[in-house]
Design an enzyme around this catalytic site. Sequence first.
Site, short mmCIF file in Angstrom:
data_model
loop_
_atom_site.label_atom_id
_atom_site.label_comp_id
_atom_site.label_asym_id
_atom_site.label_seq_id
_atom_site.Cartn_x
_atom_site.Cartn_y
_atom_site.Cartn_z
N HIS A 54 101.92 18.35 27.41
CA HIS A 54 102.68 17.10 27.30
C HIS A 54 103.92 17.16 28.19
CE1 HIS A 54 100.39 15.89 23.68
NE2 HIS A 54 100.35 17.20 23.45
N ASP A 92 103.46 8.62 25.48
CA ASP A 92 103.48 9.88 24.73
C ASP A 92 104.93 10.36 24.54
OD1 ASP A 92 102.93 12.40 23.72
OD2 ASP A 92 102.10 13.21 25.59
#
Lengths: 552, 552
Positions: B365, B192
């Site tokens: 995130h 990610d």
Amino acid sequence: MSKIRVLPLGGLGEIGKNMTVVEIDGRILVVDVGLRFPTAEMMGIDLVLPDFTYLRSRIDDIEGIVVTHGHEDHLGCLPFLQRELGANIPVYGGKLTMAMARSKLDEHRLKEVPVNDLNPGEELKLGPFDIETIHMTHSIPDATAVAIHTEQGVILITGDYKFDQTPVGGVPADVGRLAELGREGILLLCGDSTNADRPGFSASESIVGPELERVFSRCEGRIVVTSFASNIHRVQQVVDAAEALGRRVALVGRSMRKNVNIGRTLGHITVPEGMLVQPREISDFPDHKLVIMSTGSQGEPMSALRRMAHNDHPQVSLHDGDTVVFSATPIPGNERAVNETVDRLFHIGCDVITTRDAPIHASGHGFAEEIKLMLNLVKPRYVMPFHGDFKRIRLHSQLAESVGIDPDDIFRGENGLPLEIDQRGARWGDKEQAGMIFVDGVEVGDVTDVALRDRRMLSSDGIFVVVATVSEQDGSSVADPEVIFRGVPYPDDAEQLLGDIRATVTGSLARAAKEQIREVDMLQQALHDDLAKFVYDRLRRRPMVLPVVVEV
Amino acid sequence: MSKIRVLPLGGLGEIGKNMTVVEIDGRILVVDVGLRFPTAEMMGIDLVLPDFTYLRSRIDDIEGIVVTHGHEDHLGCLPFLQRELGANIPVYGGKLTMAMARSKLDEHRLKEVPVNDLNPGEELKLGPFDIETIHMTHSIPDATAVAIHTEQGVILITGDYKFDQTPVGGVPADVGRLAELGREGILLLCGDSTNADRPGFSASESIVGPELERVFSRCEGRIVVTSFASNIHRVQQVVDAAEALGRRVALVGRSMRKNVNIGRTLGHITVPEGMLVQPREISDFPDHKLVIMSTGSQGEPMSALRRMAHNDHPQVSLHDGDTVVFSATPIPGNERAVNETVDRLFHIGCDVITTRDAPIHASGHGFAEEIKLMLNLVKPRYVMPFHGDFKRIRLHSQLAESVGIDPDDIFRGENGLPLEIDQRGARWGDKEQAGMIFVDGVEVGDVTDVALRDRRMLSSDGIFVVVATVSEQDGSSVADPEVIFRGVPYPDDAEQLLGDIRATVTGSLARAAKEQIREVDMLQQALHDDLAKFVYDRLRRRPMVLPVVVEV
């Protein structure tokens, strides 16, 4: 005692198109004539202006227009207003502001409009208006506040400002004069709310230059800097940083070149002899010897930088090793366009430096503590926050309360709502017409809501046009119906679909004939209803359906 | 040695619609099936899917689909993919993820698709794929990474993750298993990149609860909290804060109610008995006894909060004294819609608290240091940054270099570009078809570029339709031309203009007749050219001009 009215026609409950009508005993002074840029929902609209219907009915009462500074949101509406009113209303403002006004009016071939320099400290009498401007600091030179002296005290409209103690132009805001006016007695303060939501003090413009030089010194290839073209002090700092590092400067983008020209003529920017490179000469210089100063910091579609990012600029082709420096922050609403441009540049292989990476931008609007400083300097009787959406107007009001202004003396306004002041005090008057006028192509104010609603409908589902040709005698169909569509995805079974639509039309006409419907309007209505239903049932879409019945 | 291919069909060079095709010896495993939301330029488009043409040609090779977590950008495309491929491909993922998948498939009446829970630690063999999932922390429960064991080492696709040491769910990411896999040997890490541009570590989700309680405790009136409906731990924290302050909770918005139901069933959220208030009961409770949890944190047009802000919600009418708490940040591109909603709320008189005012949101995130931690934990042979625009992919690559990965082993990819790995190493393969498919209404993938281009044209200047009826025998005009326009502002001299347009049509037809042009297509072309020129000369606009020639 004279009766005073302060009527904002723009800039309240929104960011942009600032325009205020000040009235004393029925005579009018207009302060600022700004515009806004359209949002995505305003389809096909180029510019948004304040609705100046109110002024149209009062042309003979207008004494003049004072402009606080040369930004589009304070000056941009000037040519449209002058053209629509057709009265050559005299305009006043700082030297640079008036040079920009002149240039705009010339572009619109409005050479007859009188444009007059008004320097801070000079007195201007216009009918009942006793006007002076006060030098302020902002992200463009020659920014001023406007003070209107009345029997009841001074009305102070700040324009956009910050209290920059070390401005690049050298002259800080005239706090001395503001304090003097405060002692004299400020009746009403109409102050900038743009950064009311940011705590503390804004950074000085002069911190940007050394930061730019630091960033430039780390670049090995070409440097592209983008900023607002009107931020002439920023251009100066880019030129200085480039000079210090032995790079030449190329100016790219029409407004960049135009503003630098005006700025040089008026002495706001000094460029050493031989420093500037023409855009067509860019390829003659090695990458490490060049700084390109470009428009496009907001990701504007046709700007020089956006074209560079899409490899579509005639003179500049960017590549791996180039660095693009965004010396500006996105105006709210432009974030997506800016991000897209940045990502395109990364894709090409450029390095991109934004204000998140280094302090290479300083806002032109004072933060919360500066707004409080203004309030404390001028000690107004009444406060009416200007230049801000409802949130910022509310926050500005809270700041005013925090420095001791009585909540009853703080007026949170909106466009079209006049504040009226007489010997009994201040209160809201009756609402006047205010809103938006659209500029679409060259026309002003003629994009009706209907046209926009249609555009929205067309944009989301497209259009079906169906032409039925019927006999004038008996209403029977005399030619196969024509079906055309645009903006509707071509279906796999298009032939079949078109055939079915023609059958629907024929059926619809037959039914209408049976029911003795012969009026073309009614035929079209019947066709529309049947077809819209058919199309929705079949495609689950609602395109615009436009039936045309031709009688032969 | 087996031949491995990792082909991203979405999520590279963009934020959203994550989808990856992993191939071993010609067999296929799909990891994630996400979608994106359209931008303003995608007129009339509801959803954007990855172009899965590649999969359509390889249906028989697909072993299954693994979904890392239940967010739209990883799961949302599932029903469309299944329907288009028509092959009932089995789906695997965490319990909550699969409950959401099932619910989506049911809505699309795809009851036949097999949906299988796959718990972290369980082994799944699908053809040549030896799969396990690893528990991760993210802004939705049951988020996982996917490890595919191959002869050459493990392919690790992280999904979205952060290393939250104190997650609200109680179980931190399984760093132990990640470290074990690192020791076994990670061949390729696909990680990610979403927050690669943010330095340091992300804040823990569990700091949000106490902050919410602090904010709530200062509110005297009603409290409306908005957040992502799928952030079930956030909902839990809102419920807890409300309970601590003696307020009841009402859930408003369809997806909020749906997700909380699923979350309660699976034990991810605990709501005390009698705590929940039905939306229709809201008015029965005093303002200070209520917290309303609502959808609309992104300013979505039809969301509950947007409707409240426009005084258009059937159950909730906001007023002075209410506080709206945005426990979410705008996704890039949504800034304007969010700001507009916020300003509407201020206009009503509400107080609005956003993440700028208090730390009431934590990103799901990991930031730069977490990305480095992941790289150091699993020590991959090759790195291919996932989930990011070109900027973030570049920044993720720099992070990988900074922890010692050889730049030659870092692959900055794009959608459609497969990374191929065999005994000789890793290299790019030939590009495959990739891009966007649009969902428009109920149809998938059928909004051609032509339709979008037409919509853009229609949206910016509207349309003129002109119908000319000519004799089949000699091409002479047999009825007055009909002129209809839509989305064009109604001009002041409309009658005059329409007359002139008719004259232009008649002139055009006469000239065509003289030149013996009888083909309908050619007549239409001639009419189009003459009319477009006339309209532009007269209106300075370029609406779409659609001539229809009917022969009778």
